[in-house]
Design a protein around this motif. Structure first.
Motif, short mmCIF file in Angstrom:
data_model
loop_
_atom_site.label_atom_id
_atom_site.label_comp_id
_atom_site.label_asym_id
_atom_site.label_seq_id
_atom_site.Cartn_x
_atom_site.Cartn_y
_atom_site.Cartn_z
N LEU A 51 -25.94 -44.53 -19.47
CA LEU A 51 -25.87 -43.83 -18.18
C LEU A 51 -26.33 -42.39 -18.33
N LYS A 60 -29.98 -42.33 -18.19
CA LYS A 60 -30.45 -42.56 -16.82
C LYS A 60 -30.38 -41.28 -16.00
N ASN A 93 -18.34 -43.54 -12.09
CA ASN A 93 -19.79 -43.59 -12.25
C ASN A 93 -20.19 -44.51 -13.40
N GLU A 112 -19.55 -48.15 -12.27
CA GLU A 112 -20.56 -48.58 -11.29
C GLU A 112 -21.88 -48.88 -11.98
N PHE A 113 -22.26 -48.03 -12.93
CA PHE A 113 -23.49 -48.25 -13.69
C PHE A 113 -23.40 -49.54 -14.51
N SER A 114 -22.26 -49.75 -15.16
CA SER A 114 -22.08 -50.96 -15.96
C SER A 114 -22.24 -52.21 -15.09
N LYS A 115 -21.63 -52.20 -13.90
CA LYS A 115 -21.76 -53.32 -12.98
C LYS A 115 -23.22 -53.57 -12.60
N SER A 116 -23.98 -52.48 -12.43
CA SER A 116 -25.39 -52.61 -12.02
C SER A 116 -26.22 -53.32 -13.10
N LEU A 117 -25.74 -53.29 -14.34
CA LEU A 117 -26.44 -53.96 -15.44
C LEU A 117 -25.93 -55.38 -15.66
N GLY A 118 -24.93 -55.78 -14.89
CA GLY A 118 -24.36 -57.11 -15.05
C GLY A 118 -23.21 -57.16 -16.03
N ASN A 145 -19.89 -57.23 -16.01
CA ASN A 145 -18.90 -57.43 -14.96
C ASN A 145 -17.46 -57.24 -15.42
N CYS A 176 -33.38 -51.43 -20.46
CA CYS A 176 -32.15 -50.72 -20.13
C CYS A 176 -32.52 -49.34 -19.60
#
Length: 280
Positions: A52, A55, A121, A124-130, A132, A171
């Motif tokens: 993150l 990013k 944050n 949320e970023f981790s979720k965006s990468l799958g 879960n 990534c």
């Protein structure tokens, strides 16, 4: 014996709970065992945190060469070197990331949590990468939060997933993937996944090379450990460029050394499978 059966045999030999993710990124072959069991993440949680950070750097939120003042509340013990250095020293963002990965620096990690905007944050970023089942809920050595039931959690599948993205240069971006991979190649803790295979050492001049010499393997890994909890996750690069990912998590161990040995043996079995598969 097939690799999956070999891994099952290894984890059945010791007391404890294991989660395993293996992927040959060349052809997509995967082996998943207890991949969704949730573990205390220990220091493996530092991988999505650094990703993150990369990013946000790409987005211009801060520069990798920006110097950062360490907040007093982020100075904790445990692994790392910043705790031993002059308090007036201001590491760069890149330094913080590198230290969090290569020596699992807890001070650097805590400062990065603030830099990226906190737990929400990161999650949320981790979720965006799958990822879960990955949750970042406390800073390193925040024992008060731990007593309140707030811990950092993940699974073998989640860490395998983010490393698969890194291995494929997917990534965040190709550049960020390459930067994170380079940091992981310089890992100082090598007693698990790299231990029983001909891995290039972190102090070798070719440690951050694109490809290893014949008969060698490049290992870019990140460990995590707590009492009776042993993890290691990594990206492996063979001399002709083939890459594979291993993520092994363990908990409820009778002895820590048994978890360390089992992780090493799983890595050896995977390495032998890959070199046989690709005719080395």
């Amino acid at each position: 014996m097939l690799l999956e059966e070999k891994i099952k045999s290894l984890i059945n030999e010791v007391q404890g709970e294991f989660g395993v993710y293996f992927e040959d990124t060349v052809d997509g072959t995967k082996i998943l065992l207890n991949e969704n069991i949730v573990f205390s993440a220990a220091s493996t949680i530092k991988i999505p945190l650094v990703a993150l950070g990369l990013k946000l750097s790409e987005e211009g939120k801060f520069g990798l060469n920006d110097e950062i003042e360490i907040k007093p509340e982020n100075r904790v013990g445990g692994t790392g070197v910043l705790k031993t250095l002059n308090r007036n020293y201001k590491p760069t963002v890149s330094d913080l990331m590198t230290l969090a990965i290569t020596v699992s620096d807890n001070v650097a990690t805590n400062q990065l949590v603030d830099l990226v905007g906190g737990f929400d944050n990161i999650n949320e970023f981790s979720k965006s990468l799958g990822l879960n089942d990955t949750k970042f809920q406390r800073k390193m050595l925040d024992l008060k939060s731990l007593q309140e039931g707030k811990d950092n959690f993940t699974t073998a599948k989640d860490l395998g997933t983010i490393l698969s993205l890194v291995a494929k240069d997917e990534c965040v971006s190709k550049e960020s993937s390459e930067l994170l991979l380079k940091m992981m190649k310089m890992q100082q803790f090598r007693q698990k996944l790299p231990n029983l295979i001909p891995a290039i050492t972190s102090y070798d001049a070719k440690a951050t090379a694109d490809l290893p010499d014949e008969g060698k393997v490049l290992v870019a890994n990140k460990t995590g450990d707590l009492w009776k909890v042993q993890h290691d996750v990594g990206i492996f690069i063979l001399p002709k460029g083939e890459r594979y990912v291993i993520s092994v998590f363990s908990q409820k161990l009778a002895e820590d050394y048994e978890g360390i040995e089992t992780i090493s043996k799983i890595s050896k079995a995977a390495y032998e499978y890959m070199i046989d598969k690709y005719n080395y």
